[in-house]
Design an enzyme around this catalytic site. Structure first.
Site, PDB file in Angstrom:
ATOM      1  N   ARG A 147       5.835   5.011   1.543  1.00 40.04           N
ATOM      2  CA  ARG A 147       7.229   5.093   1.133  1.00 40.04           C
ATOM      3  C   ARG A 147       8.059   4.274   2.121  1.00 40.04           C
ATOM      4  NH1 ARG A 147       5.183  10.427   0.962  1.00 40.04           N
ATOM      5  NH2 ARG A 147       5.173  11.352  -1.134  1.00 40.04           N
ATOM      6  N   LYS A 171       6.804  13.392   3.021  1.00 42.45           N
ATOM      7  CA  LYS A 171       7.673  14.472   2.563  1.00 42.45           C
ATOM      8  C   LYS A 171       7.143  15.813   3.058  1.00 42.45           C
ATOM      9  CE  LYS A 171       9.520  12.258  -1.589  1.00 42.45           C
ATOM     10  NZ  LYS A 171       9.649  12.342  -3.064  1.00 42.45           N
ATOM     11  N   HIS A 245      10.313   0.546  -3.612  1.00 37.36           N
ATOM     12  CA  HIS A 245       9.282   1.423  -4.181  1.00 37.36           C
ATOM     13  C   HIS A 245       8.294   0.653  -5.055  1.00 37.36           C
ATOM     14  CE1 HIS A 245       8.680   5.628  -3.560  1.00 37.36           C
ATOM     15  NE2 HIS A 245       8.385   5.861  -4.816  1.00 37.36           N
ATOM     16  N   ARG A 248       4.932   0.380  -3.495  1.00 37.88           N
ATOM     17  CA  ARG A 248       4.137   1.614  -3.575  1.00 37.88           C
ATOM     18  C   ARG A 248       3.527   1.760  -4.967  1.00 37.88           C
ATOM     19  NH1 ARG A 248       3.466   6.711  -1.106  1.00 37.88           N
ATOM     20  NH2 ARG A 248       3.853   8.531  -2.412  1.00 37.88           N
ATOM     21  N   HIS A 271       0.717  12.433  -2.229  1.00 35.68           N
ATOM     22  CA  HIS A 271       1.262  13.249  -3.313  1.00 35.68           C
ATOM     23  C   HIS A 271       0.769  14.682  -3.177  1.00 35.68           C
ATOM     24  CE1 HIS A 271       1.834   9.574  -6.180  1.00 35.68           C
ATOM     25  NE2 HIS A 271       2.881   9.770  -5.415  1.00 35.68           N
ATOM     26  N   TYR A 280      -0.187   6.918 -12.906  1.00 37.20           N
ATOM     27  CA  TYR A 280      -0.609   5.530 -12.706  1.00 37.20           C
ATOM     28  C   TYR A 280      -1.846   5.203 -13.543  1.00 37.20           C
ATOM     29  CZ  TYR A 280       2.709   5.519  -8.870  1.00 37.20           C
ATOM     30  OH  TYR A 280       3.864   5.608  -8.123  1.00 37.20           O
TER      31      TYR A 280
END
Length: 299
Positions: A147, A171, A245, A248, A271, A280
């Site tokens: 990120r 995150k 982004h 990514r 994730h 994806y």
């Protein structure tokens, strides 16, 4: 307690107790500022009704805000009123039954290999900003799937061995190892030599440990990285606008398209849910079908 006081206390709670990032707290603060704009910062929390909140959501729709913006507002309001109810500032939670709006299906924007190569060639062929830094930045974003906030916060001490891997904090303060290919490491070494010279020339006695800096020796911000990418993908560069982004997304689709296991890609991207990574797979499949329909003589 009025809305302004509750908001201030809630944001402090998110930062100090929940340990959420500055960017996340700023996002909550901005969304809750809209709530006080529609109602009043001096309105008592206990006087807020479900109808008041629905009117606020309606105002956002009238302003033609995107579904994602409206849903972010709803999430912020629901979380704050849940906090108020938990700590007995209100007896009844007016946000409990608020429902998010349906999001239109949108494919993440990603680059083809040709577009990646074209964008990465811009810092080499054009003297727009700081060539060696920007080439290293682009290559590291693409080869790691980081990120933009993770690259922004990357420090010199986070690297392992010969710069081929590093520990990043994603995150929820979750740490993971990311990897950089040989061309990224080569570009990084050229930038680090430039970085050392710039710090010496500017006489900076206590330089930042953040990896990427501007030409004043200060750490690059996420906004600074967006600016860099905008310059190289804008009219002065490729003229195919990209956002940070996109690197990514491109990393993820490239890995899955080349046969990487979805769970491994999930780990690489950081994730928390595999369903986020699986989108994806759908994108790659759709792209294959699109290519087939364009290329096959009987399609």
């Amino acid at each position: 307690m009025d809305l302004q006081s509750l908001t201030d206390e809630f944001i402090l709670y998110l930062s100090a107790v929940r340990g959420l990032s500055d960017n996340t707290c700023i996002g909550y603060k901005n969304d809750l500022a809209k709530l006080m704009e529609f109602l009043s910062p001096h309105m008592e929390v206990g006087d807020v009704t479900k109808e008041n909140l629905l009117l606020c959501i309606g105002q956002l729709s009238k302003q033609k805000m995107s579904s994602a913006t409206v849903n972010r507002f709803i999430a912020a309001v629901r979380t704050m009123f849940a906090y108020a109810h938990k700590f007995n500032y209100i007896q009844k939670n007016p946000a409990l039954e608020l429902k998010t709006v349906k999001l239109p299906k949108k494919m993440p924007r990603f680059m083809t290999q040709g577009e990646v190569n074209e964008l990465c060639s811009e810092p080499v062929t054009k003297e727009l900003l700081w060539g060696n830094r920007d080439l290293a930045l682009f290559k590291m974003l693409y080869s790691s799937g980081c990120r933009v906030s993770e690259i922004t916060n990357l420090k010199l001490g986070d690297f392992r061995g010969n710069y081929s891997s590093a520990v990043v904090t994603g995150k929820g303060d979750k740490q993971r190892i990311v990897y950089f290919d040989d061309s990224s490491v080569a570009a990084l070494r050229l930038y680090l030599a430039d970085r050392t010279k710039l710090i010496a020339q500017n006489g900076i006695k206590e330089p930042t440990q953040k990896l990427f800096i501007n030409q004043k020796g200060e750490p690059l911000t996420t906004g600074g990285i967006r600016y860099i990418i905008n310059r190289y993908s804008g009219p002065e560069g490729t003229n195919h606008h990209m956002n940070p982004h996109a690197f990514r997304h491109t990393f993820a689709t490239t890995m899955i398209g080349n046969g990487a296991d979805v769970r491994m890609v999930q780990e690489m991207l950081g994730h928390s849910s595999i369903s986020t990574t699986q989108r994806y797979t759908h994108i790659t499949t759709e792209k294959l079908i699109e290519t087939y329909n364009k290329a096959h003589p009987h399609s």
